[in-house]
Scaffold this active site. Structure first.
Site, PDB file in Angstrom:
ATOM      1  N   TYR A   1       0.803  -1.229   0.000  1.00  0.00           N
ATOM      2  CA  TYR A   1       0.000   0.000   0.000  1.00  0.00           C
ATOM      3  C   TYR A   1       0.833   1.275   0.000  1.00  0.00           C
ATOM      4  CZ  TYR A   1      -0.205  -0.372   5.284  1.00  0.00           C
ATOM      5  OH  TYR A   1       0.033  -0.498   6.628  1.00  0.00           O
ATOM      6  N   GLU A   2       0.193   2.339  -0.455  1.00  0.00           N
ATOM      7  CA  GLU A   2       0.825   3.650  -0.665  1.00  0.00           C
ATOM      8  C   GLU A   2       2.023   3.569  -1.606  1.00  0.00           C
ATOM      9  OE1 GLU A   2       0.991   6.355   2.618  1.00  0.00           O
ATOM     10  OE2 GLU A   2      -0.608   5.284   3.671  1.00  0.00           O
ATOM     11  N   GLY A   3       1.906   2.657  -2.564  1.00  0.00           N
ATOM     12  CA  GLY A   3       2.947   2.470  -3.570  1.00  0.00           C
ATOM     13  C   GLY A   3       3.670   1.164  -3.350  1.00  0.00           C
TER      14      GLY A   3
END
Length: 380
Positions: free
Chosen positions: A363-365
């Site tokens: 998550y978040e990249g």
């Protein structure tokens, strides 16, 4: 000047975060994971304790601390429960930053203040079934109709959405403009047409609220548009860049928490007539794991300090998330191995930490996207 010591204020904050985590989170972390439900009583305590507005100005009701202090909170919470860590992170790094960094003064007074003073909780609606790492694939659309925008679409894996009061929703206002056609809106939970599903069953961070959000003819006042049409992609990427520092800190916390559990166990567990901590292979492994955790922590602090100093922190944030998330997975896996059969049992927290660690690489990249950011920056 390079400084590797925390200030007196930061040390006091760190101890406060640690005490809160030990007192309020540790006793219920396992139960929250088992029931897959975040404690609303804990959430209220987090609000009252000032954990939801750490890096935001006192002018708006925040704690007025720096980003580095915020990472100390993320680490201490995540040592004992990653679900608590991500609850704070999405609210602080993603939702609040969109408003703090891009909204008008009027919007800040109306929407940021209740978020950072603990009155409300926020979430961040960017990811969709067909748009994850490639945020340009967002299909949710917004059409201007008089003084309102009408939003239609679907978001998925929206952390905090089960109980959030304020939603940052990204939608396309101009289909012909690519990423420049995306806009960001502040949406109140009680707006007709906004529907939140039950929690999505997941491998880890099971206590965190993580749902699908459907938007069916959701009417949003024009004054809830952030920074004008076409600014959404820039706002989202900025929020995610800062958010990666928090995820790096969460990763460090998960890793350190798991290693702490393993160290306590190997000092007590006896095999072949002596504690397994006396075996050189155990000592070497623990040393290697702690060195990697320390390196990851310093990378997180470097990125946080860069953001505090208003430098180009995005590549450092990507690097710290890439490395720290990898360390979290490695350390938690090793911790399970050190505990043997007990490590595989849900009676001990390391198996939960192992499950929780994996999401930090996604998550978040994703880690692959972080490599693109770091490598691309070096090669440009």
């Amino acid at each position: 000047m390079v400084e590797f010591k925390l200030t007196k204020e930061q040390l006091l904050a760190q101890q406060m975060f640690k005490d809160f985590a030990e007192t309020e989170i540790k006793p219920i972390a396992r139960d929250m994971d088992e029931t897959e439900e975040f404690s609303m009583e804990l959430l209220e305590k987090m609000k009252k304790f000032g954990l939801m507005g750490i890096p935001y100005s006192k002018e708006y009701g925040g704690e007025g601390a720096d980003v580095l202090t915020y990472t100390l909170c993320m680490e201490e919470m995540s040592k004992l429960d990653a679900s608590t860590g991500i609850t704070i992170s999405v609210h602080t790094s993603l939702c609040c930053s969109c408003i703090n960094d891009f909204a008008s003064e009027e919007q800040k007074q109306k929407f940021l203040r209740p978020l950072v003073d603990g009155s409300k909780v926020g979430c961040f609606g960017l990811t969709e079934p067909g748009a994850g790492t490639d945020a340009s694939g967002v299909k949710t659309n917004a059409v201007l109709d008089g003084d309102e925008y009408i939003l239609n679409g679907q978001k998925v894996f929206t952390t905090n959405s089960g109980f959030a009061d304020t939603f940052i929703i990204f939608a396309v206002t101009d289909k012909t403009a690519g990423t420049r056609g995306m806009s960001a809106f502040i949406v109140d939970r009680n707006t007709p047409g906004l529907e939140v599903s039950k929690n999505i069953p997941r491998m880890g961070i099971r206590a965190a609220s993580n749902c699908e959000v459907a938007l069916v003819d959701v009417r949003v006042p024009k004054e809830n548009l952030i920074a004008g049409e076409g600014k959404g992609y820039k706002i989202a990427m900025s929020a995610l860049a800062g958010g990666r520092i928090g995820i790096g800190a969460q990763s460090v916390g998960i890793a350190q928490g798991a290693l702490n559990e393993a160290i306590a166990y190997v000092k007590e567990r006896k095999q072949f007539g002596k504690p397994i901590s006396k075996f050189q292979n155990t000592q070497f492994l623990i040393a290697e794991l702690q060195v990697k955790i320390d390196a990851a922590r310093l990378m997180v602090w470097r990125a946080a300090k860069s953001k505090d100093d208003h430098e180009n922190y995005a590549p450092l944030a990507a690097a710290c998330k890439l490395f720290a998330s990898d360390v979290a997975v490695e350390v938690t896996r090793a911790a399970v191995q050190l505990l043997g059969g007990y490590g595989y049992s849900r009676e001990y927290p390391v198996e939960r930490m192992y499950r929780d660690a994996k999401i930090t690489e996604i998550y978040e990249g994703t880690s692959e996207a972080m490599k693109m950011i770091v490598g691309g920056g070096l090669l440009r």
